[in-house]
Scaffold this motif. Structure first.
Motif, short mmCIF file in Angstrom:
data_model
loop_
_atom_site.label_atom_id
_atom_site.label_comp_id
_atom_site.label_asym_id
_atom_site.label_seq_id
_atom_site.Cartn_x
_atom_site.Cartn_y
_atom_site.Cartn_z
N LYS A 1 0.99 -1.50 -0.40
CA LYS A 1 -0.18 -0.34 -0.27
C LYS A 1 0.95 1.22 0.48
O LYS A 1 0.54 2.53 0.31
CB LYS A 1 -0.72 -0.16 1.12
N TYR A 2 2.36 1.18 -0.20
CA TYR A 2 3.30 1.73 0.32
C TYR A 2 4.28 1.77 -1.11
O TYR A 2 5.07 1.78 -1.02
CB TYR A 2 3.76 2.40 1.58
N THR A 3 4.01 2.81 -1.94
CA THR A 3 4.76 2.35 -3.64
C THR A 3 4.74 3.53 -3.81
O THR A 3 3.76 4.27 -3.95
CB THR A 3 4.29 1.35 -4.77
N LEU A 4 5.96 3.97 -4.62
CA LEU A 4 6.71 4.69 -5.39
C LEU A 4 6.92 4.01 -6.56
O LEU A 4 7.50 3.33 -7.25
CB LEU A 4 7.33 5.65 -4.73
N GLN A 5 6.94 5.34 -7.75
CA GLN A 5 7.49 4.72 -9.00
C GLN A 5 9.00 4.89 -9.35
O GLN A 5 9.15 6.11 -9.21
CB GLN A 5 5.91 5.31 -10.17
N VAL A 6 9.26 4.19 -9.57
CA VAL A 6 10.38 4.66 -10.24
C VAL A 6 10.71 4.32 -11.98
O VAL A 6 10.48 2.87 -12.20
CB VAL A 6 11.80 3.47 -9.31
N PRO A 7 11.72 5.16 -12.89
CA PRO A 7 12.05 6.47 -12.34
C PRO A 7 11.05 7.28 -11.76
O PRO A 7 10.24 7.37 -12.47
CB PRO A 7 13.32 6.88 -12.83
N GLY A 8 11.21 8.55 -10.95
CA GLY A 8 10.11 9.34 -10.79
C GLY A 8 10.96 10.10 -9.68
O GLY A 8 11.50 9.38 -8.88
N ASP A 9 10.51 10.85 -9.18
CA ASP A 9 10.34 11.73 -7.95
C ASP A 9 9.25 11.75 -7.50
O ASP A 9 8.20 11.45 -7.75
CB ASP A 9 10.65 13.23 -8.27
N TRP A 10 9.70 10.89 -5.52
CA TRP A 10 8.34 11.19 -4.47
C TRP A 10 7.17 12.39 -4.70
O TRP A 10 6.24 12.62 -4.14
CB TRP A 10 9.10 11.18 -3.44
N ASN A 11 7.46 13.49 -4.85
CA ASN A 11 6.91 14.95 -5.04
C ASN A 11 6.08 15.04 -5.39
O ASN A 11 5.09 15.56 -4.85
CB ASN A 11 8.49 16.13 -5.28
N ALA A 12 6.27 14.27 -6.86
CA ALA A 12 5.04 14.49 -7.68
C ALA A 12 4.49 13.03 -7.70
O ALA A 12 2.51 13.57 -8.14
CB ALA A 12 5.66 14.62 -9.26
N GLN A 13 4.09 12.29 -6.94
CA GLN A 13 3.23 11.18 -6.62
C GLN A 13 2.06 11.20 -5.65
O GLN A 13 2.09 10.84 -5.75
CB GLN A 13 4.67 9.81 -6.40
N GLN A 14 2.68 11.76 -4.61
CA GLN A 14 1.48 11.49 -3.61
C GLN A 14 1.71 13.20 -3.13
O GLN A 14 2.87 13.50 -2.52
CB GLN A 14 1.78 10.50 -2.12
N PRO A 15 0.87 13.77 -2.27
CA PRO A 15 0.59 14.98 -2.09
C PRO A 15 1.72 15.65 -0.92
O PRO A 15 1.94 16.18 -0.21
CB PRO A 15 -0.61 14.81 -1.76
N LYS A 16 1.06 14.52 0.53
CA LYS A 16 2.44 14.31 1.58
C LYS A 16 3.44 14.50 1.08
O LYS A 16 4.78 14.85 1.87
CB LYS A 16 1.76 13.46 2.27
N PHE A 17 4.04 14.26 0.37
CA PHE A 17 5.54 14.51 -0.02
C PHE A 17 6.04 15.43 -0.53
O PHE A 17 7.02 16.07 -1.13
CB PHE A 17 6.06 13.22 -1.35
N LEU A 18 5.02 16.37 -1.16
CA LEU A 18 5.57 17.88 -2.17
C LEU A 18 6.04 18.50 -1.43
O LEU A 18 7.48 18.58 -2.24
CB LEU A 18 3.91 19.02 -1.86
N TYR A 19 6.11 19.09 -0.56
CA TYR A 19 7.43 19.98 0.29
C TYR A 19 8.34 19.25 0.90
O TYR A 19 9.69 19.34 1.38
CB TYR A 19 7.38 21.23 0.66
N TYR A 20 8.66 17.98 0.78
CA TYR A 20 9.48 16.85 2.08
C TYR A 20 10.44 16.81 1.28
O TYR A 20 11.05 16.48 0.22
CB TYR A 20 8.22 15.15 2.03
N GLU A 21 11.60 16.96 2.65
CA GLU A 21 12.70 17.17 2.39
C GLU A 21 13.94 15.85 3.59
O GLU A 21 13.68 17.07 4.37
CB GLU A 21 13.73 18.23 1.95
N GLY A 22 14.33 14.96 3.10
CA GLY A 22 14.88 13.43 4.08
C GLY A 22 15.28 12.21 3.75
O GLY A 22 15.33 12.41 2.23
N THR A 23 14.78 11.54 4.47
CA THR A 23 14.72 10.25 4.15
C THR A 23 13.92 9.37 3.64
O THR A 23 13.04 9.98 4.28
CB THR A 23 16.03 9.71 5.15
N VAL A 24 13.74 9.14 2.13
CA VAL A 24 12.69 7.90 2.03
C VAL A 24 14.17 6.98 1.58
O VAL A 24 15.26 6.85 0.99
CB VAL A 24 12.00 8.34 0.73
N TRP A 25 13.46 5.20 2.85
CA TRP A 25 13.81 3.97 1.84
C TRP A 25 13.23 3.01 0.94
O TRP A 25 11.13 3.52 0.60
CB TRP A 25 13.86 2.82 3.02
N TYR A 26 13.75 2.99 -0.33
CA TYR A 26 12.86 1.72 -1.86
C TYR A 26 13.91 0.52 -1.16
O TYR A 26 14.31 0.67 -1.26
CB TYR A 26 13.57 2.59 -2.39
#
Length: 601
Positions: A85-110
């Motif tokens: 239920k927690y997935t991101l598309q690669v390649p791609g930035d996280w900011n545009a994929q989910q609203p909660k990431f818009l301004y996020y700067e920090g660590t995300v584990w893939y």
């Protein structure tokens, strides 16, 4: 003849630089794509990396996020887990994929699992990343492969044969895009800090004896018959064959411990140019390995204050481009994205793009090769990095080296840029001069530049930046009528260029919100931007003969946290000639008409 590539590279690029074993032309090799949906864990406190004493976790720490999230039994405690239920598309930035990431700067584990066909064994395997922004730590099956800093350059790690399993390999990447004063770029930029695995990921499969790297260039001043020169780096002792079938060229040489040089005549060669972007099929093999490339051959040089392509005067009808698709407010990452952006540039009438302010995706440079667009490629030494820090200099050199290594066989790239709008002082000039000299040592076949400073002296716009003594062309950014004054101020502008070199305007522009109209004095209106471009074009037509082109700012509106006007910006820099939805503004047609006129000269 031997080119001491492996000996020179660490010296030129520093310890943090390009990897010891370079791996050229990934698209021309056997690869297994790892693109697709990856699981993720958001980790702003970096709990998966540090323990509660803020010490880096040991490799076998059960709570390290690179280790299994599966409990051993019912009583086993696990405080991390991967879920579909927690997935991101690669390649791609996280900011545009989910609203909660818009301004996020920090660590995300893939995390991505994959199988590995045992038929692939018997050679060597490399895990390749096109780019990760900004810092990546990479783990495979619980073991760390390595780390990399730099958000826009490729990197890879060799994977030992014993480290791969036939089923269920567990690949984990810690991605951290926090800004820092000691990084390149630094804290302060004027673009969106897109985080994530932003470019392609693949396994690269090569035989034990393989072609590692190579360079082929048309030699300047090679006489009545064109000559191609270069070098190849392959497994020592192997016999390397270089072929260009269309020209009937074939040469064999014995690979040494370093890089082995070659040179041959190329009668009947058709040179690459924007009007005719001719490329040749080039084959390199050594018995067990075979690499194929498409390479164009051309020369670019400066003679006095003239810029020459294939020995003929060249005028650069350019545009600056960010690696961003504004319609989705995301980082561009595919060949289709590259074709969209470069297609817009072609529609404008450009023969050149300034890829600002960092190395763009390899898809973009290769597309420019095929479309006949000249390229200015730049590293993100931008504004106010720490010019007194040897560590920061090493990081800048690393990115410069990685950029050159990836794209040195692309005919479209004619300029390596070492930075943008850096403030003049002795430490900065020493820092930047070192980058210029490093770039020239890495690749003497292209021009070296940077966007320099302009100063007002006795009422004149004076180009006297001391770095101009080192660069091949003098490039400056100017915004007469936007950052101060009105566009009509360009009518009385007097330019004093202290260097007898080609003069290029690397930026100029004004913001306009598409659809907002007023008279030409109304800021933010399309009419104001249109007026700005009319005055700029008129000024450019009065420039001295050393003026060789311009790349206005910018092709498309783009995201920037610095741009906070609640009506006319809302987090966007709106200097684009295309707006956020791909619509043309009125200024587009002013620049297009100028370029049509210049193309007929």
């Amino acid at each position: 003849m031997r080119f001491l590539y492996s000996l020179l590279l660490p010296f030129l690029c520093g310890a943090a630089a390009a990897q010891e074993l370079s791996l050229a032309n990934i698209p021309g090799r056997r690869t297994v794509s790892l693109n697709g949906r990856w699981n993720y864990i958001v980790d702003p406190y970096e709990t998966g990396f540090y323990n509660y004493r803020y010490q880096e976790r040991a490799y076998n720490d059960r709570e390290a996020y690179w280790n299994s999230d599966v409990p051993d039994n019912r009583t086993d405690r696990k405080e991390h887990g991967w879920s579909n239920k927690y997935t991101l598309q690669v390649p791609g930035d996280w900011n545009a994929q989910q609203p909660k990431f818009l301004y996020y700067e920090g660590t995300v584990w893939y995390r991505r699992t994959f199988d590995f066909d045992p038929k692939g064994r018997g050679g060597r395997v490399f895990l390749h990343f096109g780019a990760v922004n900004y810092e990546a730590h990479v783990y495979l099956n619980g073991r760390k492969l390595g780390s990399h800093k730099g958000g826009f350059t490729p990197f890879h790690f060799e994977v030992a044969d014993s480290a791969l399993k036939e089923k269920g390999n567990n690949l984990v990447v810690k991605v951290d895009n926090k800004r820092s004063a000691q990084e390149v770029p630094t804290l302060n930029t004027d673009w969106w800090n897109y985080g994530g695995i932003t470019r392609d990921v693949s396994l690269v499969l090569v035989p034990r004896s393989f072609i590692q790297d190579y360079s082929l260039q048309l030699l300047r001043g090679s006489g009545p018959v064109d000559e191609i020169g270069g070098w190849v780096r392959a497994t020592p002792g192997s016999t390397v064959r270089i072929e260009i079938p269309e020209l009937g060229l074939r040469q064999e040489l014995r690979a040494t411990g370093d890089s082995t040089a070659f040179r041959f005549r190329a009668a009947g060669l058709q040179r690459w140019s924007p009007e005719r972007p001719k490329r040749y099929r080039v084959l390199l093999s050594n018995g067990s390995d075979r690499v194929e490339d498409q390479i164009g051959f051309r020369t670019v040089e400066v003679q006095g204050s003239s810029l020459l392509l294939n020995g003929k005067p060249l005028f650069l009808r350019g545009i600056s481009v960010h690696e961003e698709i504004p319609q989705q407010a995301r980082r561009a990452h595919s060949r289709a994205d590259a074709l969209q952006l470069l297609g817009q540039a072609k529609e404008l009438g450009c023969n050149m793009v300034r890829l600002a302010h960092y190395p763009h995706n390899e898809h973009t440079v290769r597309a420019a090769d095929s479309m006949g667009l000249l390229v200015w490629s730049e590293i993100p030494v931008y504004w106010t990095i720490d010019f007194n820090s040897p560590l920061v200099l090493g990081k800048a050199k690393a990115q410069l080296c990685d950029m050159v290594i990836r794209d040195r066989n692309r005919a479209s790239v004619i300029i390596w840029s070492v930075g943008n709008e850096t403030p003049v002082h002795p430490a900065r000039t020493r820092f930047m001069t070192e980058l210029v000299r490093t770039a020239r040592a890495l690749d003497s076949s292209r021009l070296i530049s940077a966007a320099l400073e302009v100063h007002m002296i006795n009422g004149k716009h004076t180009i006297d930046d001391p770095l101009g003594a080192e660069t091949d062309i003098v490039a400056v950014n100017e915004y007469l009528g936007w950052y101060g004054g009105l566009p009509s101020d360009a009518r009385k502008a007097v330019w004093d260029v202290r260097y007898a070199k080609p003069l290029f305007f690397s930026e100029t522009g004004a913001e306009a919100l598409h659809g907002f109209h007023g008279d030409s004095l109304t800021r933010w209106s399309e009419e104001y931007q249109e007026w700005f471009y009319r005055e700029q074009v008129a000024m450019m037509k009065r420039m001295p003969p050393q003026y060789v082109g311009i790349s206005p700012w910018i092709l498309n509106d783009f995201r920037s946290p610095r741009r906070n006007h609640p009506v006319y910006q809302e987090g966007w820099n709106n200097k684009g000639l295309y707006d956020q939805k791909g619509r043309k503004k009125k200024a587009f047609y002013v620049l297009k008409a100028y370029y049509e006129e210049m193309s007929r000269r």
